[in-house]
Design a protein around this motif. Structure first.
Motif, PDB file in Angstrom:
ATOM      1  N   LEU A  38     -29.658-194.805  57.863  1.00 60.25           N
ATOM      2  CA  LEU A  38     -30.937-195.482  58.007  1.00 60.25           C
ATOM      3  C   LEU A  38     -30.750-196.548  59.071  1.00 60.25           C
ATOM      4  N   VAL A  39     -31.519-196.480  60.138  1.00 62.57           N
ATOM      5  CA  VAL A  39     -31.423-197.457  61.218  1.00 62.57           C
ATOM      6  C   VAL A  39     -32.572-198.452  61.068  1.00 62.57           C
ATOM      7  N   LEU A  40     -32.193-199.694  60.861  1.00 65.15           N
ATOM      8  CA  LEU A  40     -33.147-200.797  60.726  1.00 65.15           C
ATOM      9  C   LEU A  40     -32.963-201.682  61.946  1.00 65.15           C
ATOM     10  N   SER A  41     -33.621-201.338  63.027  1.00 63.25           N
ATOM     11  CA  SER A  41     -33.371-202.014  64.299  1.00 63.25           C
ATOM     12  C   SER A  41     -34.169-203.301  64.471  1.00 63.25           C
ATOM     13  N   ALA A  42     -34.937-203.671  63.490  1.00 61.30           N
ATOM     14  CA  ALA A  42     -35.706-204.908  63.572  1.00 61.30           C
ATOM     15  C   ALA A  42     -34.798-206.117  63.337  1.00 61.30           C
ATOM     16  N   CYS A  43     -35.328-207.284  63.561  1.00 59.43           N
ATOM     17  CA  CYS A  43     -34.581-208.527  63.420  1.00 59.43           C
ATOM     18  C   CYS A  43     -34.168-208.806  61.983  1.00 59.43           C
ATOM     19  N   LEU A  59     -29.727-203.349  50.250  1.00 56.14           N
ATOM     20  CA  LEU A  59     -30.535-202.713  49.215  1.00 56.14           C
ATOM     21  C   LEU A  59     -30.719-201.222  49.479  1.00 56.14           C
ATOM     22  N   ALA A  60     -30.816-200.842  50.750  1.00 53.33           N
ATOM     23  CA  ALA A  60     -30.928-199.417  51.085  1.00 53.33           C
ATOM     24  C   ALA A  60     -29.667-198.675  50.655  1.00 53.33           C
ATOM     25  N   VAL A  61     -28.508-199.260  50.901  1.00 53.59           N
ATOM     26  CA  VAL A  61     -27.253-198.634  50.485  1.00 53.59           C
ATOM     27  C   VAL A  61     -27.185-198.576  48.964  1.00 53.59           C
ATOM     28  N   ALA A  62     -27.588-199.645  48.296  1.00 51.68           N
ATOM     29  CA  ALA A  62     -27.610-199.655  46.830  1.00 51.68           C
ATOM     30  C   ALA A  62     -28.571-198.601  46.276  1.00 51.68           C
ATOM     31  N   ALA A  63     -29.600-198.257  47.059  1.00 47.35           N
ATOM     32  CA  ALA A  63     -30.592-197.265  46.626  1.00 47.35           C
ATOM     33  C   ALA A  63     -30.185-195.834  46.972  1.00 47.35           C
ATOM     34  N   GLY A  64     -29.007-195.647  47.586  1.00 50.30           N
ATOM     35  CA  GLY A  64     -28.525-194.302  47.829  1.00 50.30           C
ATOM     36  C   GLY A  64     -28.297-193.916  49.274  1.00 50.30           C
ATOM     37  N   VAL A  65     -28.713-194.740  50.235  1.00 51.20           N
ATOM     38  CA  VAL A  65     -28.452-194.443  51.640  1.00 51.20           C
ATOM     39  C   VAL A  65     -26.948-194.578  51.877  1.00 51.20           C
ATOM     40  N   LYS A  66     -26.345-193.622  52.566  1.00 47.30           N
ATOM     41  CA  LYS A  66     -24.897-193.678  52.787  1.00 47.30           C
ATOM     42  C   LYS A  66     -24.505-194.788  53.749  1.00 47.30           C
ATOM     43  N   SER A  67     -25.267-194.955  54.829  1.00 44.80           N
ATOM     44  CA  SER A  67     -24.981-195.982  55.826  1.00 44.80           C
ATOM     45  C   SER A  67     -26.292-196.552  56.346  1.00 44.80           C
ATOM     46  N   PRO A 146     -23.061-210.985  74.295  1.00 40.90           N
ATOM     47  CA  PRO A 146     -23.080-210.591  72.880  1.00 40.90           C
ATOM     48  C   PRO A 146     -24.437-210.765  72.193  1.00 40.90           C
ATOM     49  N   TYR A 147     -25.273-211.631  72.695  1.00 46.92           N
ATOM     50  CA  TYR A 147     -26.612-211.801  72.108  1.00 46.92           C
ATOM     51  C   TYR A 147     -27.337-210.459  72.014  1.00 46.92           C
ATOM     52  N   TYR A 148     -27.137-209.582  72.988  1.00 51.47           N
ATOM     53  CA  TYR A 148     -27.872-208.325  73.058  1.00 51.47           C
ATOM     54  C   TYR A 148     -27.325-207.237  72.137  1.00 51.47           C
ATOM     55  N   TRP A 149     -26.054-207.320  71.746  1.00 54.63           N
ATOM     56  CA  TRP A 149     -25.455-206.204  71.014  1.00 54.63           C
ATOM     57  C   TRP A 149     -24.640-206.583  69.778  1.00 54.63           C
ATOM     58  N   ALA A 150     -24.176-207.817  69.673  1.00 53.54           N
ATOM     59  CA  ALA A 150     -23.238-208.183  68.607  1.00 53.54           C
ATOM     60  C   ALA A 150     -23.910-208.424  67.261  1.00 53.54           C
ATOM     61  N   GLY A 151     -25.201-208.550  67.219  1.00 49.81           N
ATOM     62  CA  GLY A 151     -25.905-208.819  65.958  1.00 49.81           C
ATOM     63  C   GLY A 151     -26.050-207.617  65.051  1.00 49.81           C
ATOM     64  N   PHE A 152     -25.623-206.448  65.509  1.00 50.59           N
ATOM     65  CA  PHE A 152     -25.781-205.227  64.708  1.00 50.59           C
ATOM     66  C   PHE A 152     -24.491-204.882  63.975  1.00 50.59           C
ATOM     67  N   THR A 153     -24.659-204.445  62.746  1.00 48.65           N
ATOM     68  CA  THR A 153     -23.530-204.071  61.905  1.00 48.65           C
ATOM     69  C   THR A 153     -23.888-202.825  61.101  1.00 48.65           C
ATOM     70  N   LEU A 154     -22.862-202.126  60.683  1.00 54.87           N
ATOM     71  CA  LEU A 154     -23.043-200.943  59.856  1.00 54.87           C
ATOM     72  C   LEU A 154     -22.640-201.293  58.437  1.00 54.87           C
ATOM     73  N   VAL A 155     -23.538-201.075  57.490  1.00 53.58           N
ATOM     74  CA  VAL A 155     -23.309-201.381  56.082  1.00 53.58           C
ATOM     75  C   VAL A 155     -23.160-200.059  55.331  1.00 53.58           C
ATOM     76  N   GLY A 156     -22.240-200.005  54.407  1.00 52.87           N
ATOM     77  CA  GLY A 156     -22.027-198.775  53.643  1.00 52.87           C
ATOM     78  C   GLY A 156     -20.865-197.987  54.196  1.00 52.87           C
TER      79      GLY A 156
END
Length: 159
Positions: A38-43, A59-67, A146-156
């Motif tokens: 699930l990609v949540l690209s918003a702020c 919460l998405a991962v807790a609800a069953g999304v793998k990543s 880094p402002y443009y790319w470092a704020g994103f992380t993968l959960v799960g």
């Protein structure tokens, strides 16, 4: 917008007036069958509080999304466009989602992703993406900060 406290006050804004409230995420059945990514690209979609530590992504991962791919701060629309396009390009070749994100972030850091002359140009063999006319005058030939790319992380799961 993640607002600490009552879950029904936090939401993801969709097209038009439609919203997904934080307390509705478990109702989507993302584990039947499991959603791989699930990609949540918003702020600030990976920003939370003591009740939802990783916000919408957690919460998405807790609800069953793998990543879930999400951001921890307010992100630039132009930077997000570059990162997401680069991420999907690398996702086609990477066996691990986390590696696709790492490759996209490295490409941005190294200045291989630019928006110029009405086109988004990335690091791969993929052709330039022609932007809609409303974005044609945007010039971001340096998205390496880094402002443009470092704020994103993968959960799960990284796989």
């Amino acid at each position: 917008e993640f607002l600490p406290g009552v879950a029904s006050t936090s939401y993801i804004q969709l097209w038009g007036d439609e919203q997904i409230k934080l307390d509705q995420i478990r109702e989507f059945g993302w584990n039947e069958p499991a959603v791989e990514l699930l990609v949540l690209s918003a702020c600030r979609t990976a920003f939370g509080d003591k009740n939802a530590e990783l916000g919408f992504a957690g919460l998405a991962v807790a609800a069953g999304v793998k990543s879930a791919l999400a951001s921890i701060w307010y992100v630039s629309d132009e930077g997000t466009l570059g990162l997401m396009t680069e991420f999907y390009t690398h996702l086609n070749n990477a066996k691990i989602k986390a590696e696709a994100l790492r490759q996209a972030q490295l490409a941005m850091l190294r200045g291989k992703v630019v928006i110029t002359k009405g086109e988004l140009r990335g690091s791969g063999t993929r052709r330039a993406v022609v932007l809609p006319s409303v974005l044609a005058n945007i010039q971001y030939d340096n998205l390496s900060h880094p402002y443009y790319w470092a704020g994103f992380t993968l959960v799960g799961s990284p796989w």
